[in-house]
Design a protein around this motif. Structure first.
Motif, short mmCIF file in Angstrom:
data_model
loop_
_atom_site.label_atom_id
_atom_site.label_comp_id
_atom_site.label_asym_id
_atom_site.label_seq_id
_atom_site.Cartn_x
_atom_site.Cartn_y
_atom_site.Cartn_z
N UNK A 121 0.84 -1.20 0.00
CA UNK A 121 0.00 0.00 0.00
C UNK A 121 0.88 1.25 0.00
N UNK A 122 0.38 2.28 -0.64
CA UNK A 122 1.12 3.53 -0.73
C UNK A 122 0.88 4.35 0.52
N UNK A 123 1.89 4.41 1.39
CA UNK A 123 1.79 5.20 2.61
C UNK A 123 2.64 6.45 2.55
N UNK A 124 3.47 6.53 1.52
CA UNK A 124 4.44 7.62 1.44
C UNK A 124 4.47 8.14 0.00
N UNK A 125 4.50 9.45 -0.15
CA UNK A 125 4.57 10.03 -1.49
C UNK A 125 5.57 11.18 -1.48
N UNK A 126 6.42 11.22 -2.53
CA UNK A 126 7.39 12.29 -2.72
C UNK A 126 6.94 13.15 -3.90
N UNK A 127 6.92 14.45 -3.69
CA UNK A 127 6.48 15.38 -4.74
C UNK A 127 7.48 16.53 -4.85
N UNK A 128 7.46 17.13 -6.05
CA UNK A 128 8.29 18.32 -6.29
C UNK A 128 7.37 19.51 -6.55
N UNK A 129 7.40 20.55 -5.72
CA UNK A 129 6.63 21.77 -6.04
C UNK A 129 7.04 22.35 -7.40
N UNK A 130 8.32 22.21 -7.71
CA UNK A 130 8.83 22.65 -9.02
C UNK A 130 9.59 21.47 -9.61
N UNK A 210 12.65 8.81 -0.58
CA UNK A 210 12.30 8.95 0.84
C UNK A 210 12.12 7.56 1.45
N UNK A 211 12.76 7.29 2.59
CA UNK A 211 12.69 5.97 3.26
C UNK A 211 12.36 6.19 4.74
N UNK A 212 11.34 5.43 5.21
CA UNK A 212 10.98 5.52 6.64
C UNK A 212 11.98 4.73 7.46
N UNK A 213 12.37 5.28 8.58
CA UNK A 213 13.36 4.61 9.43
C UNK A 213 12.75 3.46 10.22
N UNK A 214 11.38 3.46 10.42
CA UNK A 214 10.75 2.41 11.22
C UNK A 214 10.64 1.09 10.45
N UNK A 215 9.98 1.14 9.29
CA UNK A 215 9.70 -0.11 8.57
C UNK A 215 10.29 -0.12 7.16
N UNK A 216 11.19 0.80 6.90
CA UNK A 216 11.94 0.80 5.63
C UNK A 216 11.03 0.89 4.40
N UNK A 217 9.89 1.58 4.53
CA UNK A 217 9.03 1.85 3.37
C UNK A 217 9.63 3.03 2.61
N UNK A 218 9.64 2.92 1.29
CA UNK A 218 10.27 3.98 0.49
C UNK A 218 9.35 4.44 -0.64
N UNK A 219 9.59 5.63 -1.09
CA UNK A 219 8.92 6.22 -2.25
C UNK A 219 9.90 7.19 -2.90
N UNK A 220 9.69 7.46 -4.15
CA UNK A 220 10.60 8.37 -4.83
C UNK A 220 9.87 9.15 -5.92
N UNK A 221 10.50 10.16 -6.37
CA UNK A 221 10.00 10.98 -7.49
C UNK A 221 11.21 11.49 -8.26
N UNK A 222 10.98 11.76 -9.52
CA UNK A 222 12.06 12.22 -10.37
C UNK A 222 11.83 13.67 -10.79
#
Length: 746
Positions: A121-130, A210-222
């Motif tokens: 499940x998607x619990x983490x999202x990385x976004x770029x304002x620009x 982005x990686x959570x330190x608790x359960x190592x869930x990650x997300x990324x954006x380009x």
């Protein structure tokens, strides 16, 4: 839509994407099938895709491609980093829209996107304002990052920048943020690319993970870091910058050689890889054919690239040769840095005739000897039989009329480089027999008319290029029509009564409604012109300088100022001239100006010719009996005249003065190609037997940096008259040797 200008292909027809996994991608190759430089832009369309600010489900690299030459290809990569429709699982058709602003056309491709169910499940999202960040080499820029917590508990997130040289990131390399449930946090990475010679101007795709330190869930954006172009492209020409055709065997006839090559050099002192194309323009480019090798040259960074410009032109068989001026203009495929430095280069090409000049001169000398013998034996010369006192171009500079002491007027047609005096059918009515004027036989060819007394002055009517007024030695003014070759009218000056009150100068107003005359009795008279183009029976006395000065005075020359003819200037005896304002009223205001050089200013020493500097109401040129040309600034005189101040004489300021006649009289002057931005030229002729060309600055001073004076003609007797066809760079002269000559001013 004109798809024949653009063609494109995709690397795959189907692509699979799983949320939370690696980004999916496919490539698009765009071909420039047009005949011009063009850039291309891509847009990915999917039904139901979201337009939420900051949400980018795909990324394009490059977003906009630089202009490419005809026949080139431009690659694009599309990265699918999220679903176009949030939460959707299934297949979506993606439409790739490809368009070009320059070509004003587009084409479309279709790619199937299969979206699979994500593993986690998607619990983490990385976004770029620009998403796109621009930066110059060695400059710092902040890259903003937003992280969203989509879960129900707080999280500790570590952020890293991937796919970018770590040396570009200003330490620390990691960022750590705490995010509340369903909250968001923002941070920035400071990025500083190296110097321009170490980094290309292009798009750099980077990933923020982005990686959570608790359960190592990650997300990324380009995102995209666009390094902007800096520097310049230096444009030069390998010496010699002046080429000659033929390159060899110039002393012998050589008809095969008709081309030469200029070597153009382009040094890419920037961080932008691009192409250059060369166009040729300039004054003489239509006279040549060009080949650019290579047609589109690639400019590698830090290197100097040669481009060969082959020029082919038609060579004349005979002549003096010609010099062609060409302008090579560079066109860069990417205009981000503007044009090259400089944008153009002037190329000079000297084209020699096929038959060498020395051989032509030998042949011409032989022909001249034969023709002179034939002319002496059989052909009477078409020239005046006495001193040519005055020459004038008509309004469109297609004809010249000359007046002489031989009591005749002659008409000459202006050819490209010569004067023609042809006998037409209607000329036969002048005289079927050889005419006689002032007791001498005259050649009827080109004869406009017989005046019976010497001709001292001529002026064409501005609004009728075929009517000319002639001022005579006995005070008579005659009006002639060149179409009918007949005298229309004649009038006498006041008080002439057969006396030799010479009409030294005539002057029409610009509207052709009035004619001014200046004569040997010191009077300026005005005659109105009727609606049928003739002189009114009455005249108006503008001024009587002999009466005003209480001494003998001859008016040799007249001039009206170019600013709506507000000022009338009259010049003559005592090497002086008079500035007359309100000249067409009952109370003209007169200021006198004399020479101030310590030389004689007697009655028999004259200012022979005057002319206003074109476009200037206050700069006046004069020539006198001692051979001097002077440029005068009349501003103070005009100020005094406007306020009617009772001032001393000599209100004009002398701008420049030079000896143009070797100490003897300069009889006539005229301006050629003069403007207030670049200056121009002045032509003079006088008793030293020379026609001289003088280069002037915009201020009216002699430009000695260019030339101290150039002789364009000479004879052993002297020149009495000069006139110019300013728009065609032509000058006509009349000489004491009875001849009328045409001169081309380069």
């Amino acid at each position: 839509m004109g798809n024949h200008l653009i063609s494109a292909s995709v690397s795959t027809q189907s692509v699979t994407f799983q949320p939370g996994g690696e980004p999916a991608w496919f490539d698009v190759i765009v071909n420039n099938d047009s005949n011009q430089f063009a850039d291309f832009q891509l847009e990915i369309l999917a039904a139901g895709s979201t337009n939420t600010p900051g949400y980018r489900w795909y990324m394009l690299s490059p977003e906009v491609a630089s202009a490419q030459p005809p026949g080139s290809t431009t690659p694009f990569r599309i990265l699918i980093q999220d679903t176009p429709v949030p939460g959707f699982v299934g297949t979506v058709n993606l439409t790739v829209r490809i368009y070009s602003p320059q070509l004003r056309t587009e084409t479309r491709l279709v790619v199937r996107l299969k979206i699979e169910q994500g593993d986690t499940p998607t619990l983490l999202r990385v976004e770029f304002p620009v998403v796109r960040i621009q930066v110059y080499p060695q400059n710092s820029v902040d890259v903003p990052v937003r992280v969203r917590n989509l879960g129900q508990r707080p999280i500790d997130v570590v952020l890293n920048v991937l796919n970018l040289d770590p040396s570009w990131i200003v330490k620390p390399l990691q960022r750590r943020v705490m995010i509340d449930p369903l909250g968001q946090a923002e941070t920035t990475f400071q990025c500083q690319p190296p110097s321009a010679n170490k980094v290309l101007s292009q798009d750099y795709i980077y990933t923020v993970e982005a990686t959570t330190s608790q359960d190592n869930i990650s997300a990324n954006a380009q995102g995209i870091l666009e390094v902007l172009p800096v520097g310049f492209v230096e444009f030069s020409v390998e010496q010699p910058q002046k080429q000659i055709i033929p390159n060899s065997r110039r002393w012998l006839p050589n008809w095969k050689s008709k081309s030469t090559t200029f070597k153009l050099l382009f040094k890419n002192a920037s961080n932008l890889q691009q192409y250059v194309n060369v166009e040729v323009q300039g004054r003489d480019y239509r006279k040549c054919h060009f080949q650019v090798i290579p047609e589109n040259a690639e400019l590698n960074i830090g290197e100097t690239t040669p481009v060969l410009l082959k020029v082919t032109t038609k060579r004349p068989w005979i002549g003096w040769g010609k010099t062609l001026f060409l302008e090579a203009k560079s066109i860069l495929s990417n205009p981000s840095l503007g044009s090259t430095d400089p944008a153009t280069q002037i190329l000079e090409l000297q084209v020699l005739p096929i038959i060498p000049l020395w051989l032509q001169l030998v042949v011409l000398a032989l022909l001249a000897a034969v023709l002179a013998l034939l002319q002496r034996l059989f052909i009477p010369p078409v020239i005046h039989t006495d001193n040519v006192r005055v020459v004038r171009f008509n309004g469109d500079h297609t004809l010249v009329v000359s007046g002489s002491d031989d009591c005749t007027l002659r008409r000459w047609r202006v050819d490209s480089n010569s004067l023609e005096s042809k006998r037409e059918e209607r000329e036969r009515s002048v005289s079927e027999k050889t005419p006689v004027a002032c007791g001498k036989l005259q050649n009827p060819t080109g004869l406009l008319g017989v005046t019976n007394v010497p001709v001292y002055s001529l002026r064409f009517m501005p609004e009728d290029s075929f009517r000319v007024a002639a001022g005579l030695e006995n005070g008579e003014i005659q009006l002639w029509d060149l179409r009918t070759q007949k005298q229309i009218q004649k009038v006498n000056l006041a008080g002439a009564n057969g006396k030799k009150i010479q009409v030294f100068d005539l002057l029409f107003t610009k509207d052709s409604r009035s004619l001014l005359s200046g004569d040997g009795s010191g009077k300026i008279l005005l005659r109105e012109i009727t609606t049928d183009g003739k002189f009114a029976p009455n005249y108006k006395l503008i001024i009587d300088l002999q009466k005003q000065l209480n001494l003998s005075y001859q008016i040799q020359a007249l001039a009206l100022s170019p600013d709506n003819e507000k000022i009338l200037v009259a010049a003559g005896s005592y090497r002086s001239f008079f500035i007359i304002s309100n000249w067409n009223t009952k109370s003209p205001y007169v200021l006198e100006q004399k020479a101030r050089d310590g030389q004689d200013t007697n009655e028999d020493k004259y200012i022979h010719s005057i002319a206003f500097v074109p476009g200037s109401p206050n700069l006046l040129a004069t020539s006198d009996s001692f051979g001097f040309i002077r440029i005068w600034d009349l501003r103070q005189c005009l100020t005094n005249a406007a306020s009617k101040q009772q001032t001393q004489e000599n209100c004009a300021e002398q701008v420049d003065s030079w000896d143009a006649g070797s100490g003897v009289a300069v009889r006539s002057i005229a301006f050629v190609n003069f403007n207030r931005d670049d200056g121009g030229k002045l032509v003079s002729g006088g008793d030293d037997g020379r026609v001289m060309l003088w280069y002037l600055t915009p201020e009216g001073k002699l430009d000695k940096k260019i030339s101290k004076g150039k002789e364009i003609d000479q004879n052993s007797f002297g020149f009495s008259a000069i006139d110019s066809a300013d728009s065609k760079s032509k000058v006509v002269s009349g000489g004491v040797d009875h001849r009328v000559r045409l001169h081309s001013i380069k």
